[in-house]
Design an enzyme around this catalytic site. Structure first.
Site, PDB file in Angstrom:
ATOM      1  N   ARG A   1      31.530   4.382 -45.902  1.00 45.59           N
ATOM      2  CA  ARG A   1      30.277   3.636 -45.760  1.00 45.59           C
ATOM      3  C   ARG A   1      29.870   3.401 -44.305  1.00 45.59           C
ATOM      4  O   ARG A   1      28.715   3.080 -44.029  1.00 45.59           O
ATOM      5  CB  ARG A   1      30.343   2.313 -46.511  1.00 45.59           C
ATOM      6  CG  ARG A   1      31.337   1.293 -46.013  1.00 45.59           C
ATOM      7  CD  ARG A   1      31.136  -0.014 -46.793  1.00 45.59           C
ATOM      8  NE  ARG A   1      32.345  -0.799 -46.862  1.00 45.59           N
ATOM      9  CZ  ARG A   1      32.424  -2.068 -46.460  1.00 45.59           C
ATOM     10  NH1 ARG A   1      31.374  -2.662 -45.957  1.00 45.59           N
ATOM     11  NH2 ARG A   1      33.564  -2.716 -46.574  1.00 45.59           N
TER      12      ARG A   1
ATOM     13  N   ASN B   1      31.068  24.828  -2.145  1.00 45.24           N
ATOM     14  CA  ASN B   1      30.894  23.381  -2.191  1.00 45.24           C
ATOM     15  C   ASN B   1      29.879  23.006  -3.260  1.00 45.24           C
ATOM     16  O   ASN B   1      28.692  23.266  -3.112  1.00 45.24           O
ATOM     17  CB  ASN B   1      30.423  22.889  -0.811  1.00 45.24           C
ATOM     18  CG  ASN B   1      30.650  21.411  -0.644  1.00 45.24           C
ATOM     19  OD1 ASN B   1      30.206  20.621  -1.461  1.00 45.24           O
ATOM     20  ND2 ASN B   1      31.328  21.042   0.433  1.00 45.24           N
TER      21      ASN B   1
ATOM     22  N   TYR C   1      28.000  20.564  11.177  1.00 42.58           N
ATOM     23  CA  TYR C   1      29.033  20.732  10.171  1.00 42.58           C
ATOM     24  C   TYR C   1      28.816  21.993   9.345  1.00 42.58           C
ATOM     25  O   TYR C   1      27.703  22.264   8.866  1.00 42.58           O
ATOM     26  CB  TYR C   1      29.076  19.517   9.235  1.00 42.58           C
ATOM     27  CG  TYR C   1      30.142  19.626   8.175  1.00 42.58           C
ATOM     28  CD1 TYR C   1      31.486  19.617   8.540  1.00 42.58           C
ATOM     29  CD2 TYR C   1      29.814  19.778   6.830  1.00 42.58           C
ATOM     30  CE1 TYR C   1      32.478  19.730   7.581  1.00 42.58           C
ATOM     31  CE2 TYR C   1      30.803  19.899   5.864  1.00 42.58           C
ATOM     32  CZ  TYR C   1      32.131  19.885   6.247  1.00 42.58           C
ATOM     33  OH  TYR C   1      33.113  20.015   5.305  1.00 42.58           O
TER      34      TYR C   1
ATOM     35  N   GLY D   1      36.234  19.306   6.313  1.00 43.32           N
ATOM     36  CA  GLY D   1      36.978  18.129   5.890  1.00 43.32           C
ATOM     37  C   GLY D   1      37.256  17.205   7.051  1.00 43.32           C
ATOM     38  O   GLY D   1      36.355  16.809   7.800  1.00 43.32           O
TER      39      GLY D   1
END
Length: 551
Positions: free
Chosen positions: A310, A219, A61, A68
């Site tokens: 307060r 990326n 890859y 994708g």
């Protein structure tokens, strides 16, 4: 790690220690120089060499495949096409629109991206990371549009606009005209110029990418992380300032000091609450208006204050704790390897590339959302004190709208700044809706859950800017209210807490953009120059420094 050069200039060295938020702000906002540790080249070499030797026998890859949903398709068999794959990825991803983000966000993004590349897991050559650093030092700031990132698979679109400027096409595959057209845009002296022109003017050579380097630049969470980091830094200063302005308002409204007694807060045991109460006690030390003489005027001074006075420790305490939690997430992400796949040369198998999801920016989406919610609460409680100071039935003896008019109804005084605060706080209530709970699937349902971290980061920065203005309004109104206590002979200047006295003096010694002093308001005038100056005092940390200078 930050060093100081012999010239006294700040230098941030990457590669030898973790990057801190202080380092990031020094580079992004103040132009600190960046240098690389001598050891970074060796750190990058192993993963780079594995990418170069991976071969094409099987799909890997981002090295020889599509991206994708196309990840399972081997894109080519010719090693020469690996560089072209990286180039086309950069071209296709540079598709953002919207206003160009500010320079400090671009610089923060570049710095975080360089740190990620220097982790040694991205498979890039040292010269890729070095060029990002050289661009920072030369002031070459790519024009990055604000819209496009989903926060997964990383900030692809914004980072592609960065990568366009620093890269060029593969030799012989783009014409000279295409080379310039595909070089992105750079912000230079208020103009937008082609990236090729800006890089040449800076004496920097754009580089042709090698295998995987395109995705390594695109990326990751660098853009979203930069958004949250800058918002966080400003939120921390804002919170510190708000504790000071809250104490001034408590003093001006004759609040009761009992609400801040240590034993009360220790009985609950929440760290942030205990810390804020201690700060308020210190800030009110020496104040004579907060003695709480309940027997003196029980009608005008009931035994308990409104919550906006307060309950300051109970509201700002959780914000301190939340921002500390966010800080841990952000500083981890600033130093993270968020590329995909990551290369681990020591992995005991032939395939050293590991595909995962470190690019998913859910951490930054949560961090931004939590920050937005917390800072919106600063505005919520602060605006209630502004309302109380303006209302003659609630402000314990101060004039309506904090102005003594010679003719009743002639002057609006500080009526409209409270309107402005209400508008800003209302805006934040919308902006603080969590972006991280949204997800729209993309890429043929391969990327079926996204973080929306960039949207969250943009909103967080706007929330902080809005509430900076709200706190600036409190700074002006509290100073005005304390003036009135002195003019009404309820207290001498020496009877004010030293911290309130110092901050009131800071406001009164300031001049607006028109050169006019920020004085006590006796009749209506144009207020926006004073408001702008007050915002500067808040945002710059000047108010905090003024109180911190007391010893």
């Amino acid at each position: 790690m930050t060093q100081t050069s012999t010239a006294g200039d700040r230098v941030v060295v990457l590669g030898s220690a973790r990057l801190s938020l202080t380092d990031l702000v020094a580079v992004a906002r103040h132009g600190a120089r960046v240098e690389l540790d001598d050891a970074v080249a060796d750190r990058l070499r192993a993963s780079q060499e594995w990418v170069e030797s991976a071969g094409l026998e099987r799909p890997i890859y981002s090295i020889n495949t599509g991206f994708g949903s196309l990840a399972g398709r081997q894109a080519f068999a010719d090693p020469a096409d690996a560089a072209e794959l990286s180039r086309r990825l950069v071209l296709s991803n540079a598709s953002g629109i919207g206003r160009y983000v500010d320079t400090e966000l671009v610089r923060a993004t570049m710095l975080i991206r360089a740190v990620s590349l220097l982790s040694g897991h991205s498979g890039v050559r040292p010269e890729v990371a070095r060029l990002v650093v050289d661009m920072l030092n030369a002031g070459v700031h790519p024009a990055i549009p604000e819209y496009g990132s989903l926060g997964a698979s990383g900030d692809l679109i914004p980072l592609a606009h960065l990568a366009l400027v620093m890269t060029r096409g593969v030799e012989g595959r783009e014409s000279a005209e295409e080379d310039v057209r595909n070089s992105g845009e750079v912000l230079a002296d208020g103009r937008v110029v082609p990236g090729a022109e800006a890089m040449a003017a800076a004496g920097l050579d754009r580089i042709a990418l090698a295998a995987k380097e395109g995705l390594a630049l695109l990326n990751g969470t660098s853009f979203s992380c930069a958004q949250v980091a800058l918002a966080l830094h400003d939120a921390q200063t804002l919170l510190d300032t708000n504790i000071i302005t809250a104490a001034m308002s408590i003093e001006a409204l004759k609040g009761f000091g009992d609400a801040f007694i240590a034993e009360l807060h220790e009985a609950r045991g929440q760290a942030g609450q205990i810390e804020v109460a201690a700060r308020i006690r210190g800030l009110l030390e020496g104040a004579t208006l907060t003695d709480g003489d309940r027997d003196h005027d029980p009608v005008r001074q009931p035994p308990q204050d409104a919550y906006s006075l307060r309950c300051v420790p109970q509201v700002l305490g959780p914000i301190i704790d939340t921002l500390r939690f966010v800080s841990g997430l952000v500083e981890n992400e600033m130093n993270a390897a968020t590329d995909n796949p990551l290369i681990f040369p020591a992995l005991p198998r032939p395939l050293k590339a590991v595909s995962g999801g470190n690019f998913h920016a859910e951490y930054m989406a949560f961090a931004a959302d939590f920050l937005s919610i917390a800072v919106t609460e600063i505005g919520n409680i602060t605006e209630r004190r502004l309302f109380r100071m303006d209302d003659g039935t609630l402000n314990r003896g101060l004039p309506d709208m904090l102005v003594n008019s010679e003719q009743v109804g002639m002057d609006c005084g500080y009526m409209l700044p409270q309107y402005l605060a209400a508008a800003l706080v209302s805006d934040c209530k919308t902006l603080a809706h969590p972006d991280s709970v949204d997800s729209i699937p993309t890429c043929a349902n391969q990327e079926d859950h996204v973080s929306m971290a960039n949207n969250a980061g943009r909103h967080a920065r706007q929330v902080v800017a809005n509430i900076e203005a709200v706190v600036a309004i409190e700074l002006l109104m509290a100073a005005q209210a304390l003036d009135l206590r002195i003019l009404q002979d309820e207290v001498t200047e020496d009877g004010l807490a030293p911290s309130s006295r110092a901050v009131r003096a800071l406001v009164r010694s300031s001049s607006d953009e028109q050169g006019q002093p920020v004085t006590h308001l006796t009749q209506d005038r144009v207020l926006y120059p004073w408001l702008r100056r007050a915002v500067e005092l808040v945002r710059s940390g000047t108010v905090v420094a003024t109180v911190g200078g007391l010893s």
